[in-house]
Motif scaffolding. Structure first.
Motif, PDB file in Angstrom:
ATOM      1  N   PRO A  59       0.785  -1.249   0.000  1.00  0.00           N
ATOM      2  CA  PRO A  59       0.000   0.000   0.000  1.00  0.00           C
ATOM      3  C   PRO A  59       0.813   1.295   0.000  1.00  0.00           C
ATOM      4  N   GLY A  60       1.831   1.392   0.812  1.00  0.00           N
ATOM      5  CA  GLY A  60       2.629   2.619   0.852  1.00  0.00           C
ATOM      6  C   GLY A  60       3.320   2.915  -0.463  1.00  0.00           C
ATOM      7  N   GLN A  61       3.874   1.888  -1.080  1.00  0.00           N
ATOM      8  CA  GLN A  61       4.554   2.071  -2.367  1.00  0.00           C
ATOM      9  C   GLN A  61       3.552   2.311  -3.493  1.00  0.00           C
ATOM     10  N   ALA A  62       2.386   1.664  -3.404  1.00  0.00           N
ATOM     11  CA  ALA A  62       1.342   1.900  -4.413  1.00  0.00           C
ATOM     12  C   ALA A  62       0.873   3.351  -4.348  1.00  0.00           C
ATOM     13  N   LEU A  63       0.787   3.893  -3.152  1.00  0.00           N
ATOM     14  CA  LEU A  63       0.405   5.300  -2.995  1.00  0.00           C
ATOM     15  C   LEU A  63       1.467   6.208  -3.620  1.00  0.00           C
ATOM     16  N   ASP A  64       2.727   5.848  -3.468  1.00  0.00           N
ATOM     17  CA  ASP A  64       3.790   6.625  -4.112  1.00  0.00           C
ATOM     18  C   ASP A  64       3.651   6.591  -5.636  1.00  0.00           C
ATOM     19  N   VAL A  65       3.290   5.437  -6.181  1.00  0.00           N
ATOM     20  CA  VAL A  65       3.065   5.322  -7.630  1.00  0.00           C
ATOM     21  C   VAL A  65       1.926   6.255  -8.040  1.00  0.00           C
ATOM     22  N   MET A  66       0.875   6.286  -7.252  1.00  0.00           N
ATOM     23  CA  MET A  66      -0.290   7.113  -7.576  1.00  0.00           C
ATOM     24  C   MET A  66       0.028   8.608  -7.507  1.00  0.00           C
ATOM     25  N   LYS A  67       0.985   9.000  -6.682  1.00  0.00           N
ATOM     26  CA  LYS A  67       1.332  10.415  -6.513  1.00  0.00           C
ATOM     27  C   LYS A  67       2.232  10.947  -7.618  1.00  0.00           C
ATOM     28  N   ARG A  68       2.874  10.058  -8.362  1.00  0.00           N
ATOM     29  CA  ARG A  68       3.766  10.513  -9.428  1.00  0.00           C
ATOM     30  C   ARG A  68       2.968  11.199 -10.536  1.00  0.00           C
ATOM     31  N   SER A  69       3.622  12.105 -11.233  1.00  0.00           N
ATOM     32  CA  SER A  69       2.915  12.858 -12.275  1.00  0.00           C
ATOM     33  C   SER A  69       2.852  12.125 -13.606  1.00  0.00           C
ATOM     34  N   ASP A  70       3.630  11.050 -13.762  1.00  0.00           N
ATOM     35  CA  ASP A  70       3.600  10.321 -15.029  1.00  0.00           C
ATOM     36  C   ASP A  70       2.453   9.310 -15.031  1.00  0.00           C
ATOM     37  N   ILE A  71       2.233   8.703 -16.168  1.00  0.00           N
ATOM     38  CA  ILE A  71       1.178   7.698 -16.292  1.00  0.00           C
ATOM     39  C   ILE A  71       1.810   6.399 -16.769  1.00  0.00           C
ATOM     40  N   GLY A  72       1.409   5.314 -16.135  1.00  0.00           N
ATOM     41  CA  GLY A  72       1.946   4.010 -16.482  1.00  0.00           C
ATOM     42  C   GLY A  72       1.009   3.232 -17.386  1.00  0.00           C
ATOM     43  N   PRO A  73       1.387   2.005 -17.716  1.00  0.00           N
ATOM     44  CA  PRO A  73       0.583   1.207 -18.647  1.00  0.00           C
ATOM     45  C   PRO A  73      -0.822   0.903 -18.129  1.00  0.00           C
ATOM     46  N   PHE A  74      -0.968   0.653 -16.836  1.00  0.00           N
ATOM     47  CA  PHE A  74      -2.310   0.387 -16.309  1.00  0.00           C
ATOM     48  C   PHE A  74      -3.194   1.620 -16.439  1.00  0.00           C
ATOM     49  N   GLY A  75      -2.616   2.781 -16.197  1.00  0.00           N
ATOM     50  CA  GLY A  75      -3.370   4.024 -16.339  1.00  0.00           C
ATOM     51  C   GLY A  75      -3.800   4.263 -17.770  1.00  0.00           C
ATOM     52  N   VAL A  76      -2.898   4.024 -18.706  1.00  0.00           N
ATOM     53  CA  VAL A  76      -3.203   4.225 -20.133  1.00  0.00           C
ATOM     54  C   VAL A  76      -4.337   3.304 -20.569  1.00  0.00           C
ATOM     55  N   VAL A  77      -4.206   2.026 -20.268  1.00  0.00           N
ATOM     56  CA  VAL A  77      -5.228   1.062 -20.692  1.00  0.00           C
ATOM     57  C   VAL A  77      -6.572   1.399 -20.041  1.00  0.00           C
ATOM     58  N   THR A  78      -6.552   1.751 -18.774  1.00  0.00           N
ATOM     59  CA  THR A  78      -7.800   2.093 -18.082  1.00  0.00           C
ATOM     60  C   THR A  78      -8.458   3.311 -18.713  1.00  0.00           C
ATOM     61  N   LEU A  79      -7.669   4.325 -19.046  1.00  0.00           N
ATOM     62  CA  LEU A  79      -8.240   5.518 -19.684  1.00  0.00           C
ATOM     63  C   LEU A  79      -8.805   5.215 -21.061  1.00  0.00           C
ATOM     64  N   VAL A  80      -8.072   4.438 -21.854  1.00  0.00           N
ATOM     65  CA  VAL A  80      -8.559   4.089 -23.197  1.00  0.00           C
ATOM     66  C   VAL A  80      -9.888   3.346 -23.096  1.00  0.00           C
ATOM     67  N   VAL A  81      -9.948   2.362 -22.217  1.00  0.00           N
ATOM     68  CA  VAL A  81     -11.183   1.583 -22.068  1.00  0.00           C
ATOM     69  C   VAL A  81     -12.315   2.470 -21.555  1.00  0.00           C
ATOM     70  N   ALA A  82     -12.055   3.285 -20.539  1.00  0.00           N
ATOM     71  CA  ALA A  82     -13.098   4.144 -19.975  1.00  0.00           C
ATOM     72  C   ALA A  82     -13.643   5.118 -21.019  1.00  0.00           C
ATOM     73  N   LEU A  83     -12.755   5.747 -21.771  1.00  0.00           N
ATOM     74  CA  LEU A  83     -13.202   6.701 -22.792  1.00  0.00           C
ATOM     75  C   LEU A  83     -13.947   6.006 -23.929  1.00  0.00           C
ATOM     76  N   LEU A  84     -13.478   4.819 -24.330  1.00  0.00           N
ATOM     77  CA  LEU A  84     -14.197   4.080 -25.371  1.00  0.00           C
ATOM     78  C   LEU A  84     -15.596   3.676 -24.905  1.00  0.00           C
ATOM     79  N   VAL A  85     -15.716   3.264 -23.665  1.00  0.00           N
ATOM     80  CA  VAL A  85     -17.036   2.901 -23.125  1.00  0.00           C
ATOM     81  C   VAL A  85     -17.950   4.126 -23.122  1.00  0.00           C
ATOM     82  N   GLN A  86     -17.430   5.273 -22.683  1.00  0.00           N
ATOM     83  CA  GLN A  86     -18.249   6.497 -22.672  1.00  0.00           C
ATOM     84  C   GLN A  86     -18.710   6.869 -24.081  1.00  0.00           C
ATOM     85  N   VAL A  87     -17.788   6.841 -25.029  1.00  0.00           N
ATOM     86  CA  VAL A  87     -18.126   7.200 -26.409  1.00  0.00           C
ATOM     87  C   VAL A  87     -19.122   6.206 -26.992  1.00  0.00           C
ATOM     88  N   ALA A  88     -18.893   4.910 -26.792  1.00  0.00           N
ATOM     89  CA  ALA A  88     -19.799   3.892 -27.343  1.00  0.00           C
ATOM     90  C   ALA A  88     -21.195   4.018 -26.748  1.00  0.00           C
TER      91      ALA A  88
END
Length: 165
Positions: A108-137
């Protein structure tokens, strides 16, 4: 005085909460002159109304783009994009951070550090693509009036969650 934008009675001006709400939940460059707990609380209570305004703005984009292009898909893409822009993509940024933190597999502590970083990782990218595609569809599948109602309801209820929290 309590540090709020006020008149002679020391009470916050009625518009301070609205300025705070629009400044917090939109890209509009407006701010309350001063904010205290009362103004912030009223601003959070106004969040669903700001959501209605955002939903109506996105609906205007949806209807105009649909009428001009004849494509519900293109109209939905532009409406979802406009909504992201109007909200500074704040909700999308938080979703990406959450996905990166949870997907990191770290304690949990290290995961929170990942969440605080300003960059975006692969899980974030895939989640955003899927979320936006669902909204558009979902939006493209609805004809005019139901699509407008869905946009307004989604935006208002999303900000209602902030009020409840």
């Amino acid at each position: 005085m309590s540090g709020t934008a006020s008149g002679t009675s020391g009470e916050p001006s009625p518009g301070a909460a609205w300025w705070f709400a629009f400044g917090t939940f939109t890209v509009l460059p407006v701010r309350a002159k001063a904010v205290d707990r009362e103004v912030a609380g009223r601003g959070m209570a106004a969040a669903p109304a700001v959501g209605v305004v955002l939903g109506l703005a996105a609906a205007a984009v949806l209807l105009a783009a649909g009428a001009l292009s004849g494509s519900r898909l293109l109209a939905a893409v532009l409406a979802v994009g406009a909504l992201a822009w109007l909200t500074r993509a704040l909700h999308l940024d938080g979703l990406a951070d959450l996905a990166d933190g949870l997907g990191s597999g770290r304690p949990p502590g290290q995961a929170l550090d990942v969440m605080k970083r300003s960059d975006i990782g692969p899980f974030g990218v895939v989640t955003l693509v899927v979320a936006l595609l669902v909204q558009v569809a979902a939006l493209a599948a609805l004809p005019g009036a139901p699509a407008v109602a869905a946009l307004v309801a989604a935006c208002a209820s999303g900000r209602l969650a902030v009020t409840w929290a």
